[in-house]
Design an enzyme around this catalytic site. Structure first.
Site, PDB file in Angstrom:
ATOM      1  CE  LYS A  61      34.162  33.838  29.694  1.00 29.67           C
ATOM      2  NZ  LYS A  61      34.323  32.424  29.332  1.00 29.67           N
ATOM      3  CE1 TYR A  84      40.000  32.307  29.670  1.00 28.34           C
ATOM      4  CE2 TYR A  84      40.366  34.237  28.290  1.00 28.34           C
ATOM      5  CZ  TYR A  84      39.533  33.462  29.068  1.00 28.34           C
ATOM      6  OH  TYR A  84      38.219  33.840  29.246  1.00 28.34           O
ATOM      7  CG  ASN A 102      31.510  30.079  28.916  1.00 29.72           C
ATOM      8  OD1 ASN A 102      31.977  31.207  28.891  1.00 29.72           O
ATOM      9  ND2 ASN A 102      32.161  29.059  29.443  1.00 29.72           N
ATOM     10  CG  HIS A 126      36.486  34.351  34.102  1.00 33.42           C
ATOM     11  ND1 HIS A 126      37.167  33.153  34.044  1.00 33.42           N
ATOM     12  CD2 HIS A 126      37.103  35.083  35.060  1.00 33.42           C
ATOM     13  CE1 HIS A 126      38.162  33.183  34.916  1.00 33.42           C
ATOM     14  NE2 HIS A 126      38.142  34.351  35.550  1.00 33.42           N
ATOM     15  CD  GLU A 157      40.897  35.055  37.488  1.00 31.11           C
ATOM     16  OE1 GLU A 157      39.747  35.245  37.972  1.00 31.11           O
ATOM     17  OE2 GLU A 157      41.190  34.074  36.809  1.00 31.11           O
TER      18      GLU A 157
END
Length: 132
Positions: free
Chosen positions: A9, A49, A112, A115, A126
């Site tokens: 990220k 998402y 965080n 992913h 994905e």
């Protein structure tokens, strides 16, 4: 050979820990078979998402995920989906064990670092989404 989708990220790239994360993935014995840096748009994020797009925290997540480039990767290896989930650590940074990527580097739940797909089925979805 099992494959999974892994995304570093924006905070991982901004903080300069992408190399360390990649090293951990490779030291675990997994192979990065494809990788690319990309800037995510709101449309792909809404799709990615969709399961949380109606949550009150989504606008903050969207702003964060569009704040800089991400590194999208296809990672391959035996039981790689589960193995990467363990290597990443819990999504909530305060629950992530030391020795995991999030346990060692994350300091909030929104930012965080990484992913990873949560199932083989979602990995294929994905991978198709980010590697057309």
């Amino acid at each position: 050979m099992e494959r999974t989708y892994i995304m570093l990220k924006p905070d991982a790239l901004k903080r300069g820990v992408a190399g360390e994360i990649i090293s951990r993935i490779e030291r675990k014995g997994y192979k990065i078979v494809e990788a690319k840096t990309m800037q995510l748009g709101k449309e792909v994020l809404k799709e990615h998402y969709a399961h949380i797009a109606d949550k009150p925290f989504y606008p903050e997540l969207e702003a964060y995920m569009t704040s800089g480039p991400v590194l999208a990767m296809i990672v391959e290896g035996p039981d790689v989906v589960l193995g990467m989930r363990i290597l990443m650590g819990a999504t909530k940074f305060e629950e992530a064990a030391p020795g995991t990527i999030r346990g060692d580097y994350a300091f909030c739940t929104t930012e965080n670092l990484i992913h990873g797909s949560d199932s083989v089925e979602n990995a294929e979805i994905e991978i198709k989404r980010f590697f057309k």
